[in-house]
Design an enzyme around this catalytic site. Structure first.
Site, PDB file in Angstrom:
ATOM      1  N   CYS A  26      37.491  21.077 -12.579  1.00  0.00           N
ATOM      2  CA  CYS A  26      36.440  20.342 -13.256  1.00  0.00           C
ATOM      3  C   CYS A  26      36.975  19.779 -14.572  1.00  0.00           C
ATOM      4  O   CYS A  26      37.729  20.426 -15.285  1.00  0.00           O
ATOM      5  CB  CYS A  26      35.204  21.168 -13.548  1.00  0.00           C
ATOM      6  SG  CYS A  26      34.480  21.908 -12.094  1.00  0.00           S
ATOM      7  N   ARG A  70      41.626  16.865 -12.437  1.00  0.00           N
ATOM      8  CA  ARG A  70      41.162  18.251 -12.487  1.00  0.00           C
ATOM      9  C   ARG A  70      40.169  18.578 -11.389  1.00  0.00           C
ATOM     10  O   ARG A  70      39.838  19.750 -11.166  1.00  0.00           O
ATOM     11  CB  ARG A  70      40.516  18.541 -13.847  1.00  0.00           C
ATOM     12  CG  ARG A  70      41.433  18.357 -15.018  1.00  0.00           C
ATOM     13  CD  ARG A  70      40.700  18.623 -16.297  1.00  0.00           C
ATOM     14  NE  ARG A  70      40.306  20.013 -16.389  1.00  0.00           N
ATOM     15  CZ  ARG A  70      41.069  20.977 -16.860  1.00  0.00           C
ATOM     16  NH1 ARG A  70      42.280  20.701 -17.290  1.00  0.00           N
ATOM     17  NH2 ARG A  70      40.631  22.214 -16.907  1.00  0.00           N
ATOM     18  N   TRP A 127      35.267  20.093  -9.236  1.00  0.00           N
ATOM     19  CA  TRP A 127      36.055  20.737  -8.181  1.00  0.00           C
ATOM     20  C   TRP A 127      35.181  21.906  -7.741  1.00  0.00           C
ATOM     21  O   TRP A 127      35.009  22.878  -8.470  1.00  0.00           O
ATOM     22  CB  TRP A 127      37.381  21.220  -8.758  1.00  0.00           C
ATOM     23  CG  TRP A 127      38.333  21.786  -7.748  1.00  0.00           C
ATOM     24  CD1 TRP A 127      39.213  21.095  -6.967  1.00  0.00           C
ATOM     25  CD2 TRP A 127      38.529  23.163  -7.421  1.00  0.00           C
ATOM     26  NE1 TRP A 127      39.932  21.962  -6.171  1.00  0.00           N
ATOM     27  CE2 TRP A 127      39.534  23.226  -6.429  1.00  0.00           C
ATOM     28  CE3 TRP A 127      37.943  24.363  -7.847  1.00  0.00           C
ATOM     29  CZ2 TRP A 127      39.970  24.434  -5.874  1.00  0.00           C
ATOM     30  CZ3 TRP A 127      38.378  25.558  -7.292  1.00  0.00           C
ATOM     31  CH2 TRP A 127      39.386  25.584  -6.327  1.00  0.00           C
ATOM     32  N   ASN A 182      32.581  23.962 -16.813  1.00  0.00           N
ATOM     33  CA  ASN A 182      33.829  24.211 -16.085  1.00  0.00           C
ATOM     34  C   ASN A 182      34.055  25.711 -16.117  1.00  0.00           C
ATOM     35  O   ASN A 182      34.015  26.319 -17.186  1.00  0.00           O
ATOM     36  CB  ASN A 182      34.978  23.475 -16.796  1.00  0.00           C
ATOM     37  CG  ASN A 182      36.335  23.853 -16.233  1.00  0.00           C
ATOM     38  OD1 ASN A 182      36.443  24.244 -15.074  1.00  0.00           O
ATOM     39  ND2 ASN A 182      37.362  23.727 -17.051  1.00  0.00           N
ATOM     40  N   GLY A 183      34.294  26.309 -14.945  1.00  0.00           N
ATOM     41  CA  GLY A 183      34.524  27.754 -14.899  1.00  0.00           C
ATOM     42  C   GLY A 183      33.653  28.389 -13.831  1.00  0.00           C
ATOM     43  O   GLY A 183      33.134  27.708 -12.948  1.00  0.00           O
ATOM     44  N   GLU A 220      59.881  24.966  -2.546  1.00  0.00           N
ATOM     45  CA  GLU A 220      59.246  23.889  -3.305  1.00  0.00           C
ATOM     46  C   GLU A 220      59.154  22.610  -2.463  1.00  0.00           C
ATOM     47  O   GLU A 220      58.138  21.907  -2.491  1.00  0.00           O
ATOM     48  CB  GLU A 220      60.022  23.648  -4.608  1.00  0.00           C
ATOM     49  CG  GLU A 220      59.551  22.477  -5.446  1.00  0.00           C
ATOM     50  CD  GLU A 220      58.097  22.557  -5.895  1.00  0.00           C
ATOM     51  OE1 GLU A 220      57.447  23.607  -5.737  1.00  0.00           O
ATOM     52  OE2 GLU A 220      57.579  21.529  -6.394  1.00  0.00           O
ATOM     53  N   LYS A 271      55.599  20.823  -1.651  1.00  0.00           N
ATOM     54  CA  LYS A 271      55.286  19.406  -1.932  1.00  0.00           C
ATOM     55  C   LYS A 271      54.755  18.736  -0.669  1.00  0.00           C
ATOM     56  O   LYS A 271      53.791  17.991  -0.710  1.00  0.00           O
ATOM     57  CB  LYS A 271      56.528  18.639  -2.418  1.00  0.00           C
ATOM     58  CG  LYS A 271      56.983  18.891  -3.836  1.00  0.00           C
ATOM     59  CD  LYS A 271      56.158  18.236  -4.907  1.00  0.00           C
ATOM     60  CE  LYS A 271      55.076  19.072  -5.488  1.00  0.00           C
ATOM     61  NZ  LYS A 271      55.242  20.266  -6.158  1.00  0.00           N
ATOM     62  N   GLU A 309      51.208  19.983   0.161  1.00  0.00           N
ATOM     63  CA  GLU A 309      50.200  19.587  -0.828  1.00  0.00           C
ATOM     64  C   GLU A 309      49.702  18.166  -0.625  1.00  0.00           C
ATOM     65  O   GLU A 309      48.504  17.912  -0.727  1.00  0.00           O
ATOM     66  CB  GLU A 309      50.800  19.649  -2.244  1.00  0.00           C
ATOM     67  CG  GLU A 309      50.877  21.011  -2.832  1.00  0.00           C
ATOM     68  CD  GLU A 309      51.472  20.965  -4.240  1.00  0.00           C
ATOM     69  OE1 GLU A 309      50.879  21.566  -5.128  1.00  0.00           O
ATOM     70  OE2 GLU A 309      52.521  20.330  -4.449  1.00  0.00           O
ATOM     71  N   HIS A 344      65.371  35.244  12.202  1.00  0.00           N
ATOM     72  CA  HIS A 344      64.551  36.455  12.310  1.00  0.00           C
ATOM     73  C   HIS A 344      63.082  36.133  12.572  1.00  0.00           C
ATOM     74  O   HIS A 344      62.193  36.846  12.111  1.00  0.00           O
ATOM     75  CB  HIS A 344      64.679  37.299  11.037  1.00  0.00           C
ATOM     76  CG  HIS A 344      66.055  37.836  10.829  1.00  0.00           C
ATOM     77  ND1 HIS A 344      66.650  38.721  11.704  1.00  0.00           N
ATOM     78  CD2 HIS A 344      66.987  37.579   9.876  1.00  0.00           C
ATOM     79  CE1 HIS A 344      67.878  39.007  11.290  1.00  0.00           C
ATOM     80  NE2 HIS A 344      68.106  38.318  10.171  1.00  0.00           N
ATOM     81  N   LYS A 385      44.797  20.067 -10.543  1.00  0.00           N
ATOM     82  CA  LYS A 385      46.051  20.187 -11.279  1.00  0.00           C
ATOM     83  C   LYS A 385      46.119  21.469 -12.091  1.00  0.00           C
ATOM     84  O   LYS A 385      47.160  22.086 -12.225  1.00  0.00           O
ATOM     85  CB  LYS A 385      46.237  18.988 -12.204  1.00  0.00           C
ATOM     86  CG  LYS A 385      47.540  19.058 -12.964  1.00  0.00           C
ATOM     87  CD  LYS A 385      48.238  17.747 -12.975  1.00  0.00           C
ATOM     88  CE  LYS A 385      49.667  17.872 -13.428  1.00  0.00           C
ATOM     89  NZ  LYS A 385      50.599  18.270 -12.375  1.00  0.00           N
TER      90      LYS A 385
HETATM   91  C1  G6P Z   1      47.854  24.186  -9.409  1.00  0.00           C
HETATM   92  C2  G6P Z   1      48.569  22.867  -9.222  1.00  0.00           C
HETATM   93  C3  G6P Z   1      50.056  23.117  -8.949  1.00  0.00           C
HETATM   94  C4  G6P Z   1      50.657  23.964 -10.059  1.00  0.00           C
HETATM   95  C5  G6P Z   1      49.898  25.285 -10.223  1.00  0.00           C
HETATM   96  C6  G6P Z   1      50.355  26.049 -11.447  1.00  0.00           C
HETATM   97  O1  G6P Z   1      47.774  24.859  -8.196  1.00  0.00           O
HETATM   98  O2  G6P Z   1      47.990  22.136  -8.161  1.00  0.00           O
HETATM   99  O3  G6P Z   1      50.742  21.879  -8.886  1.00  0.00           O
HETATM  100  O4  G6P Z   1      52.001  24.222  -9.771  1.00  0.00           O
HETATM  101  O5  G6P Z   1      48.505  25.007 -10.398  1.00  0.00           O
HETATM  102  O6  G6P Z   1      50.039  25.300 -12.593  1.00  0.00           O
HETATM  103  P1  G6P Z   1      50.659  25.546 -14.018  1.00  0.00           P
HETATM  104  O7  G6P Z   1      49.932  24.588 -14.911  1.00  0.00           O
HETATM  105  O8  G6P Z   1      50.377  26.974 -14.378  1.00  0.00           O
HETATM  106  O9  G6P Z   1      52.103  25.273 -13.928  1.00  0.00           O
END
Ligand code: G6P
Length: 608
Positions: A2, A27, A74, A100-101, A481, A485, A488, A504, A603
């Site tokens: 949010c 957000r 969100w 937000n929260g 990673e 990506k 996501e 395995h 994010k």
């Molecule tokens: C969310 C984002 C990710 C990010 C993670 C940790 O899940 O979508 O892209 O890596 O938070 O965020 P931070 O701000 O703690 O690195």
């Protein structure tokens, strides 16, 4: 999780709100809404869906209001519907709230309010705030006291803003755990969940502390303590960012722009911290600190993968035993913190609630704590004894790219620094490593020239349902990673494995429809990874290989070969990061997906 914006000043507020929500849309983007004080009334407009739905709803209406607030959601409690979008109002529609929260005790509060005759229209936890406020105001409380007393009844995490018909030109905000920043302009005040939303109006900001209540009005701002209402002094700080950093600058998506910014990010993060001639690394942040006996890192998401690379580097270059935990696991475990432990919280936003909680736990167990963060004004930075600020600049794309790169560089610097200080690295190896590190920016520029090749490969595979990424040693986290990506933003099921683990279990998944992406740098593990890749060819998997540009053997076995500049294996994660990001980007783009705002993600995750 949010995004919130609030404004009081001379400007017409609707464009201010919409502009702010654009900057905060990363957000959350399930629905958006606003409440303004228009000709003495509280006017609320809200729509499910992306921000453009809200924009369309207000287009052509000449609102004159100069006080108002907006929200991009969100969803946590309540489906994505108009009625669950914020703002929420009291029974008479005279008080509006955005939040937000998560209000953890909302069910009990709601039952009690319903018994007392309040009528709820949403399924959200947030609506209780409007009705609790209503009771306070009915009992004669001013907006400020009503917000404060209401907040004291709430459990959980929140940042909320309220305005009301009876309180022209005023907004009150309360913060507990969820982030909120005040921008102090000339004759105008703006509140936002994040700094970029404020930069069009001011560069003077005050991040709210936990337990802060702030009122903004045309005269200025005033801070109060949530518990007893006592007046607090809070001084503004200057932020240097410029608002245009939050523009796409000709790129199709923020993510693509941010991928292309990485050579500069590397240079900026190394700047003035490394002397190439002597190899000496100077980290002012750690001056006067002893070299730790152990390191314990907490992080989430992409930051967790940077931390996994960091563990490898700290153990290899500084011989410091290092453990890495997901913040969300660490905080509910019973971690053992031995004397001499340095806790490191890695977080781009500095607001991930699990990482904040893990950091607090580390501190309470006696660790000295460092934040590796992109946001010096964030809560995690403020609560850490040392902040290592990465120089990635504002990152808007939800999928982290350049902030990950900056975190990697931070770990190279920290590992080299400790390795030099505790005598593990002699001057020859320091010079060699420093020179490698300093060459990475230019090598990444070369890799970016292959963007077209990544697009071609992505267009070949974008219809697959599953992908497997493999790497070993320092590149195992890179396989994780790369797969993250891909998941996501392209919604393709992708998993990263340590290449030696393929046999395995995961090997059972392989066939001609499951491409394998192999990270195969030159180095001691080359033959091992090469054999693992052969295993997948034998199962008919198409094979995409990231290997040294001169590696003929890899070229011979790969379905698609991505030539990487020659680097020491230890530094290969940096150059490999870019093609992995580009592969995910072009795959999502080929599928026509919303790259910068992938479904279900946010994010900055400020809920547990
Ligand atoms: C969310 C984002 C990710 C990010 C993670 C940790 O899940 O979508 O892209 O890596 O938070 O965020 P931070 O701000 O703690 O690195």
């Amino acid at each position: 999780m949010c995004g919130i914006i609030g404004y009081v000043g001379p400007r017409k507020v609707v464009p201010v709100i919409l502009g702010g929500l654009h900057k905060l849309e990363y957000r959350g983007y399930d629905s958006a809404g606003m409440a303004i004080l228009e000709k003495g009334e509280v006017v609320v407009v809200k729509r499910r869906g992306k921000l453009k739905e809200l924009e369309e709803a207000v287009t052509g209406i000449d609102y004159t209001a100069t006080t108002g607030m907006g929200h991009t959601r969100w969803a946590t409690h309540g489906k994505v519907e108009d009625r669950n979008a914020h703002p929420h109002v009291d029974c008479k529609g005279q008080l509006a709230v955005i939040h937000n929260g998560i209000i953890e005790n909302y069910e009990a509060l709601r039952q009690d309010l319903v018994k007392r005759g309040h009528v709820f229209v949403s399924d959200t936890d947030s609506e209780v705030i409007a009705h609790l406020m209503e009771d306070q105001v009915a009992a004669g409380a001013d907006l400020l006291d009503a917000a404060r007393v209401t907040a004291l009844q709430l459990d959980g995490a929140f940042a909320f803003l309220v305005l009301g018909k009876a309180f022209p030109g005023r907004i009150v905000a309360v913060r507990k755990l969820s982030p909120l920043v005040l921008g102090v302009g000339e004759g105008e005040m703006v509140l936002g969940s994040d700094t970029p939303a404020l930069l069009d109006y001011t560069h003077r900001i005050i991040p709210l502390h936990d337990g802060d209540v702030v009122e903004i009005n045309e005269q200025g701002f005033a801070f109060y303590a949530l518990d007893d209402g006592a007046r607090l002094e809070r001084a503004p700080m200057m932020v240097q960012w410029n608002a245009s950093a939050a523009e796409k600058q000709g790129f199709k998506h923020f993510m693509l722009k941010e991928i292309h910014e990485q050579p500069v990010v590397i240079r900026d993060t190394l700047y003035s911290r490394i002397d190439i001639d002597t190899g000496h690394v100077d980290l002012q942040e750690f001056q006067g600190e002893a070299v730790p006996k152990r390191v314990s890192i907490v992080a989430a998401g992409t930051s967790y993968h940077a931390a996994r690379v960091g563990k490898y580097l700290l153990e290899e270059l500084a011989r410091i035993p290092t453990d890495v935990s997901f913040s969300s696991e660490y905080r509910y475990g019973r971690p053992i913190v031995q004397p001499g432990t340095l806790g490191i919280a890695v977080t781009q936003s500095g607001e991930t609630i699990d990482t904040l909680a893990a950091l607090r736990l580390q501190r309470s167990l006696g660790a000295k704590v460092v934040a590796i963060t992109n946001r010096p004004e964030s809560t995690v930075a403020r609560e850490s004894e040392i902040s290592f600020v990465t120089q990635a600049g504002i990152e808007i794309g939800v999928a982290a790219t350049k902030s990950f790169m900056a975190q990697l560089i931070a770990f190279y610097l920290i590992a080299l620094y400790f390795g030099q200080r505790n005598g593990v690295l002699d001057s020859d190896s320091s010079v060699r490593y420093a020179s490698q590190l300093s060459s990475l920016s230019q090598k990444c520029e070369q890799v970016l020239e292959y963007a077209g090749m990544m697009e071609t490969i992505a267009r070949k595979f974008y219809k697959v349902h599953d992908m497997i990424y493999v790497g070993r040693g320092v590149n195992y986290p890179m396989a994780l990673e790369g797969a993250l990506k891909m998941k996501e933003i392209s919604y393709i099921h992708a998993e990263g494995y340590a290449a030696g683990e393929l046999k395995h279990g995961p090997i059972a998944l392989l066939d001609q429809d499951v491409p394998v992406v192999g990270i195969l740098p030159q180095g001691p593990l080359y033959e091992k990874v090469y054999s693992n890749l052969q295993e997948s060819i034998a199962r008919d998997s198409p094979l995409v290989v990231l290997g040294d540009k001169k590696d003929r053997r890899a070229q011979a076995i790969a379905t698609d070969f991505i030539p990487m500049p020659t680097v020491d294996e230890l530094f290969s994660p940096v150059v490999c990061a870019l093609p992995l990001q580009l592969l995910a980007y072009y795959t999502a783009d080929a599928k026509g997906l919303d790259v910068d705002q992938p479904r279900n993600l946010a994010k900055s995750v400020t809920v547990e």
